[in-house]
Design a protein around this motif. Structure first.
Motif, PDB file in Angstrom:
ATOM      1  N   SER A  61     127.898   2.833  16.161  1.00  0.00           N
ATOM      2  CA  SER A  61     128.427   1.565  16.671  1.00  0.00           C
ATOM      3  C   SER A  61     127.377   0.841  17.499  1.00  0.00           C
ATOM      4  O   SER A  61     127.186  -0.379  17.359  1.00  0.00           O
ATOM      5  N   LEU A  62     126.686   1.579  18.357  1.00  0.00           N
ATOM      6  CA  LEU A  62     125.654   0.970  19.193  1.00  0.00           C
ATOM      7  C   LEU A  62     124.479   0.466  18.362  1.00  0.00           C
ATOM      8  O   LEU A  62     123.980  -0.642  18.582  1.00  0.00           O
ATOM      9  N   VAL A  63     124.038   1.267  17.396  1.00  0.00           N
ATOM     10  CA  VAL A  63     122.876   0.882  16.587  1.00  0.00           C
ATOM     11  C   VAL A  63     123.190  -0.339  15.718  1.00  0.00           C
ATOM     12  O   VAL A  63     122.454  -1.336  15.718  1.00  0.00           O
ATOM     13  N   ILE A  64     124.300  -0.257  14.978  1.00  0.00           N
ATOM     14  CA  ILE A  64     124.657  -1.369  14.097  1.00  0.00           C
ATOM     15  C   ILE A  64     125.072  -2.593  14.910  1.00  0.00           C
ATOM     16  O   ILE A  64     124.747  -3.730  14.565  1.00  0.00           O
ATOM     17  N   GLY A  65     125.784  -2.341  16.017  1.00  0.00           N
ATOM     18  CA  GLY A  65     126.170  -3.444  16.897  1.00  0.00           C
ATOM     19  C   GLY A  65     124.962  -4.148  17.473  1.00  0.00           C
ATOM     20  O   GLY A  65     124.941  -5.381  17.610  1.00  0.00           O
ATOM     21  N   ALA A  66     123.918  -3.368  17.811  1.00  0.00           N
ATOM     22  CA  ALA A  66     122.679  -3.952  18.338  1.00  0.00           C
ATOM     23  C   ALA A  66     122.008  -4.834  17.286  1.00  0.00           C
ATOM     24  O   ALA A  66     121.503  -5.921  17.602  1.00  0.00           O
ATOM     25  N   ILE A  67     122.019  -4.379  16.049  1.00  0.00           N
ATOM     26  CA  ILE A  67     121.409  -5.159  14.960  1.00  0.00           C
ATOM     27  C   ILE A  67     122.153  -6.476  14.769  1.00  0.00           C
ATOM     28  O   ILE A  67     121.540  -7.548  14.655  1.00  0.00           O
ATOM     29  N   ILE A  68     123.490  -6.394  14.751  1.00  0.00           N
ATOM     30  CA  ILE A  68     124.306  -7.604  14.591  1.00  0.00           C
ATOM     31  C   ILE A  68     124.102  -8.554  15.769  1.00  0.00           C
ATOM     32  O   ILE A  68     123.885  -9.750  15.599  1.00  0.00           O
ATOM     33  N   GLY A  69     124.181  -7.988  16.983  1.00  0.00           N
ATOM     34  CA  GLY A  69     124.047  -8.803  18.183  1.00  0.00           C
ATOM     35  C   GLY A  69     122.687  -9.453  18.308  1.00  0.00           C
ATOM     36  O   GLY A  69     122.565 -10.607  18.733  1.00  0.00           O
ATOM     37  N   GLU A  70     121.640  -8.710  17.922  1.00  0.00           N
ATOM     38  CA  GLU A  70     120.284  -9.256  17.996  1.00  0.00           C
ATOM     39  C   GLU A  70     120.083 -10.342  16.949  1.00  0.00           C
ATOM     40  O   GLU A  70     119.397 -11.339  17.190  1.00  0.00           O
ATOM     41  N   ALA A  71     120.688 -10.148  15.768  1.00  0.00           N
ATOM     42  CA  ALA A  71     120.575 -11.156  14.709  1.00  0.00           C
ATOM     43  C   ALA A  71     121.246 -12.462  15.141  1.00  0.00           C
ATOM     44  O   ALA A  71     120.714 -13.557  14.919  1.00  0.00           O
ATOM     45  N   ILE A  72     122.403 -12.330  15.770  1.00  0.00           N
ATOM     46  CA  ILE A  72     123.108 -13.517  16.271  1.00  0.00           C
ATOM     47  C   ILE A  72     122.454 -14.015  17.552  1.00  0.00           C
ATOM     48  O   ILE A  72     122.496 -15.202  17.866  1.00  0.00           O
ATOM     49  N   ILE A 211     127.418  -6.325  22.454  1.00  0.00           N
ATOM     50  CA  ILE A 211     128.873  -6.539  22.474  1.00  0.00           C
ATOM     51  C   ILE A 211     129.548  -6.239  21.123  1.00  0.00           C
ATOM     52  O   ILE A 211     130.637  -5.653  21.094  1.00  0.00           O
ATOM     53  N   PRO A 212     128.948  -6.611  19.964  1.00  0.00           N
ATOM     54  CA  PRO A 212     129.613  -6.288  18.692  1.00  0.00           C
ATOM     55  C   PRO A 212     129.893  -4.807  18.512  1.00  0.00           C
ATOM     56  O   PRO A 212     130.827  -4.428  17.781  1.00  0.00           O
ATOM     57  N   ALA A 213     129.129  -3.943  19.187  1.00  0.00           N
ATOM     58  CA  ALA A 213     129.315  -2.495  19.055  1.00  0.00           C
ATOM     59  C   ALA A 213     130.698  -2.052  19.510  1.00  0.00           C
ATOM     60  O   ALA A 213     131.226  -1.036  19.020  1.00  0.00           O
ATOM     61  N   ILE A 214     131.300  -2.788  20.426  1.00  0.00           N
ATOM     62  CA  ILE A 214     132.606  -2.395  20.971  1.00  0.00           C
ATOM     63  C   ILE A 214     133.665  -2.314  19.876  1.00  0.00           C
ATOM     64  O   ILE A 214     134.551  -1.454  19.901  1.00  0.00           O
ATOM     65  N   PHE A 215     133.571  -3.201  18.877  1.00  0.00           N
ATOM     66  CA  PHE A 215     134.629  -3.303  17.874  1.00  0.00           C
ATOM     67  C   PHE A 215     134.360  -2.469  16.618  1.00  0.00           C
ATOM     68  O   PHE A 215     135.235  -2.319  15.778  1.00  0.00           O
ATOM     69  N   LEU A 216     133.162  -1.902  16.497  1.00  0.00           N
ATOM     70  CA  LEU A 216     132.815  -1.145  15.304  1.00  0.00           C
ATOM     71  C   LEU A 216     133.520   0.209  15.178  1.00  0.00           C
ATOM     72  O   LEU A 216     133.768   0.657  14.054  1.00  0.00           O
ATOM     73  N   PRO A 217     133.855   0.915  16.282  1.00  0.00           N
ATOM     74  CA  PRO A 217     134.607   2.169  16.098  1.00  0.00           C
ATOM     75  C   PRO A 217     135.900   1.966  15.327  1.00  0.00           C
ATOM     76  O   PRO A 217     136.294   2.823  14.525  1.00  0.00           O
ATOM     77  N   TRP A 218     136.569   0.848  15.576  1.00  0.00           N
ATOM     78  CA  TRP A 218     137.800   0.537  14.832  1.00  0.00           C
ATOM     79  C   TRP A 218     137.515   0.492  13.338  1.00  0.00           C
ATOM     80  O   TRP A 218     138.234   1.075  12.527  1.00  0.00           O
ATOM     81  N   LEU A 219     136.430  -0.188  12.961  1.00  0.00           N
ATOM     82  CA  LEU A 219     136.071  -0.314  11.546  1.00  0.00           C
ATOM     83  C   LEU A 219     135.741   1.046  10.938  1.00  0.00           C
ATOM     84  O   LEU A 219     136.224   1.390   9.854  1.00  0.00           O
ATOM     85  N   PHE A 220     134.925   1.849  11.641  1.00  0.00           N
ATOM     86  CA  PHE A 220     134.503   3.137  11.111  1.00  0.00           C
ATOM     87  C   PHE A 220     135.691   4.093  10.933  1.00  0.00           C
ATOM     88  O   PHE A 220     135.805   4.795   9.921  1.00  0.00           O
ATOM     89  N   ILE A 221     136.602   4.110  11.914  1.00  0.00           N
ATOM     90  CA  ILE A 221     137.736   5.031  11.841  1.00  0.00           C
ATOM     91  C   ILE A 221     138.718   4.595  10.741  1.00  0.00           C
ATOM     92  O   ILE A 221     139.292   5.429  10.033  1.00  0.00           O
ATOM     93  N   VAL A 222     138.914   3.279  10.591  1.00  0.00           N
ATOM     94  CA  VAL A 222     139.792   2.785   9.530  1.00  0.00           C
ATOM     95  C   VAL A 222     139.210   3.134   8.157  1.00  0.00           C
ATOM     96  O   VAL A 222     139.937   3.593   7.252  1.00  0.00           O
TER      97      VAL A 222
END
Length: 228
Positions: A61-72, A211-222
């Motif tokens: 979540s942190l790694v992918i969230g960082a990529i998304i957040g940095e891109a935005i 910040i996007p990392a916060i919402f990624l656990p929901w996606l991964f668990i679903v």
């Protein structure tokens, strides 16, 4: 929406109090108080993150969230908005943007913000957000006395963030399990620790871009649920 409204109102009132009434404190006291708050944030963040039960989910979540957040480049956009608001509202203080961005991230990323908003939307229970309003108010006074009126304006993203979670929760009751909430809160807690390290002036971390990392656990668990 009562909980988010009370939380935002507390930030506004305490921000004005800290900016215009609490002043004249010697710089050495301000610096030490800020360091004390920084240590507290690091402790709160790490202790909250230890509630995590899925280490790989947190890391991904942190790694992918960082990529998304940095891109935005959320950090840049928030600073740009803060500088725009400072110019439009006619404030001349140079710390407006810093106060706005720092307070917005701090008040939005914590576990109390996430869990409190979910309880507000799912159960109509606003007690956690009321408690958060008191804590945010105290921190706001200290921040505003040093960083100025920009801290008070963090009430806007706080209300939008918590209000969106509360409203969204009412439509997603079946998808928000206790496990998902725990993992989201753990990621949010680590971001609070990141803010603490920033105040310690050890190394600047663009916490907003995480910040996007916060919402990624929901996606991964679903997603995991579909394959199990």
């Amino acid at each position: 929406m009562l909980g988010p409204m009370v939380n935002a109102a507390a930030i506004i009132v305490c921000g004005l109090l800290g900016t215009y009434i609490i002043k004249g404190v010697p710089e050495r006291f301000e610096n030490l108080v800020m360091k004390a708050i920084a240590l507290s944030l690091i402790y709160i963040g790490i202790s909250g993150a230890l509630e995590n039960h899925r280490v790989m989910t947190l890391i991904l979540s942190l790694v992918i969230g960082a990529i998304i957040g940095e891109a935005i480049n959320i950090d840049k956009q928030m600073n740009r908005f803060g500088k725009w608001a400072e110019k439009k509202l006619g404030f001349s203080e140079g710390n407006f943007s810093k106060g706005f961005v720092t307070a917005s991230i701090l008040f939005c990323t914590g576990s109390m913000s996430i869990v409190g908003s979910l309880e507000s939307g799912l159960q109509g229970n606003h007690e956690m957000l009321f408690a958060k309003a008191i804590l945010d108010g105290v921190i706001t006074i200290v921040f505003a006395s040093q960083l100025g009126i920009g801290v008070a304006f963090s009430a806007v993203p706080v209300f939008l963030y918590e209000g969106s979670i509360a409203l969204g929760a009412t439509f997603m009751k079946g998808l928000l399990t206790e496990e998902i909430i725990t993992e989201m809160s753990a990621v949010g807690s680590l971001l609070i620790a990141g803010i603490g390290f920033n105040f310690m002036e050890i190394k600047e971390i663009k916490v907003a871009n995480l910040i996007p990392a916060i919402f990624l656990p929901w996606l991964f668990i679903v997603i995991e649920g579909f394959f199990s």
